[in-house]
Design an enzyme around this catalytic site. Structure first.
Site, short mmCIF file in Angstrom:
data_model
loop_
_atom_site.label_atom_id
_atom_site.label_comp_id
_atom_site.label_asym_id
_atom_site.label_seq_id
_atom_site.Cartn_x
_atom_site.Cartn_y
_atom_site.Cartn_z
N PRO A 1 0.87 -1.39 0.18
CA PRO A 1 0.04 -0.05 -0.14
C PRO A 1 0.77 1.40 -0.03
CG PRO A 1 -0.41 -1.37 1.93
CD PRO A 1 0.43 -2.26 0.94
N GLU B 1 2.07 -7.98 8.68
CA GLU B 1 2.05 -6.65 8.94
C GLU B 1 3.10 -5.78 7.93
OE1 GLU B 1 0.09 -4.78 11.20
OE2 GLU B 1 -0.57 -6.58 11.27
N ARG C 1 -3.98 -9.16 -20.50
CA ARG C 1 -4.91 -8.69 -21.42
C ARG C 1 -4.49 -7.80 -22.53
NH1 ARG C 1 -7.22 -3.92 -21.09
NH2 ARG C 1 -9.21 -4.54 -21.80
N ASP D 1 -10.36 1.39 -24.47
CA ASP D 1 -10.37 1.41 -22.93
C ASP D 1 -10.64 2.59 -22.22
OD1 ASP D 1 -10.07 -1.56 -22.84
OD2 ASP D 1 -8.04 -1.59 -22.40
N1 ADE Z 1 -1.17 -4.95 0.08
C1 ADE Z 1 -2.05 -4.55 0.87
N2 ADE Z 1 -2.86 -3.32 0.10
C2 ADE Z 1 -2.09 -3.14 -1.18
C3 ADE Z 1 -2.93 -2.26 -1.85
N3 ADE Z 1 -3.52 -1.13 -1.87
N4 ADE Z 1 -1.74 -2.18 -3.02
C4 ADE Z 1 -0.81 -3.07 -3.17
N5 ADE Z 1 -0.50 -3.84 -2.11
C5 ADE Z 1 -1.46 -4.10 -0.94
#
Ligand code: ADE
Length: 222
Positions: A87, A114, A151, A165
């Protein structure tokens, strides 16, 4: 042919992804090879451990560097792009899907728990996030990345399908209709029935601008 190696602790999560529809066909046709690798197989820990508590304290467990280093080093070739799903990564965009579709070999590393030891980032070319929300692991994000690339590979879907797209030209897609001409009182717009392609293109472009302006003004600013 593109080869995608996915490093995960949960290989079964990929069963459905690889055995249905367009991805399944792309693999059967030989447009792509996808290998699911359990990096627990690479741990030197006698009990199969791949994580430990964080230095400095804090909740949860952190993936240790050794299994992931050994897995990546044994799989990596000269032209390998190593991508970590997190994230905290750079936001993933359609533009990158086009770039990655030109690669020969991609390794996707799925984090879990975590997080992972910071030193893992030293063997990674790119850290990617698929959006501003937190998932339980990198498995679904890695399927998102793999799907968006596969794809685009030659012969997987027809060229025209992805020329239109959403996000090409920074515009969202226009609305489409099929039979019947009227359904529960809702009619297909007349312009789509008259066979005038100039008018149809104009209508579609206007609809693209309208929906993009409303939902994604940030795209229009580009
Ligand atoms: N792992 C957990 N959440 C994620 C996200 N939003 N993007 C990439 N990997 C992740």
């Amino acid at each position: 042919m593109l080869k995608i190696d996915i490093l995960t602790l949960f290989p079964k999560m990929f069963d459905g992804f690889l055995s249905e529809s367009i991805i399944k066909r792309a693999i059967e046709k030989g447009s792509v090879e996808v290998n699911i690798i359990n990096f627990r197989d690479y741990t030197l820990d006698p009990h199969g451990k791949v994580d430990d508590t964080p230095y400095g304290g804090g909740s949860g467990m952190v993936l240790t560097p050794q299994p992931i280093f050994d897995a990546v080093e044994s799989l990596k070739g000269e032209n390998t792009k190593v991508i970590l799903l997190t994230p905290s990564g750079y936001p993933y965009k359609q533009r990158q899907a086009y770039e990655l579709a030109k690669e020969k070999h991609i390794i996707l590393i799925c984090g879990h728990y975590e997080g992972f030891d910071e030193r893992i980032k030293s063997i990674v070319d790119l850290e990617v996030s698929i959006g501003d929300y937190v998932l339980t692991g990198g498995e679904i994000p890695s399927m998102v990345i793999a799907d968006s690339i596969i794809r685009l590979l030659d012969g997987v879907i027809d060229y025209e399908s992805h020329m239109n797209d959403s996000f090409n030209n920074n515009l969202l897609d226009y609305p489409t209709y099929t039979k019947p001409r009227e359904f529960r009182g809702m009619k297909v717009p007349d312009v789509l029935l008259n066979g005038n392609h100039e008018e149809i293109n104009k209508y579609r472009h206007e609809e693209q601008l309208k929906i993009t302006k409303e939902r994604r003004p940030d795209l229009l600013e580009k």
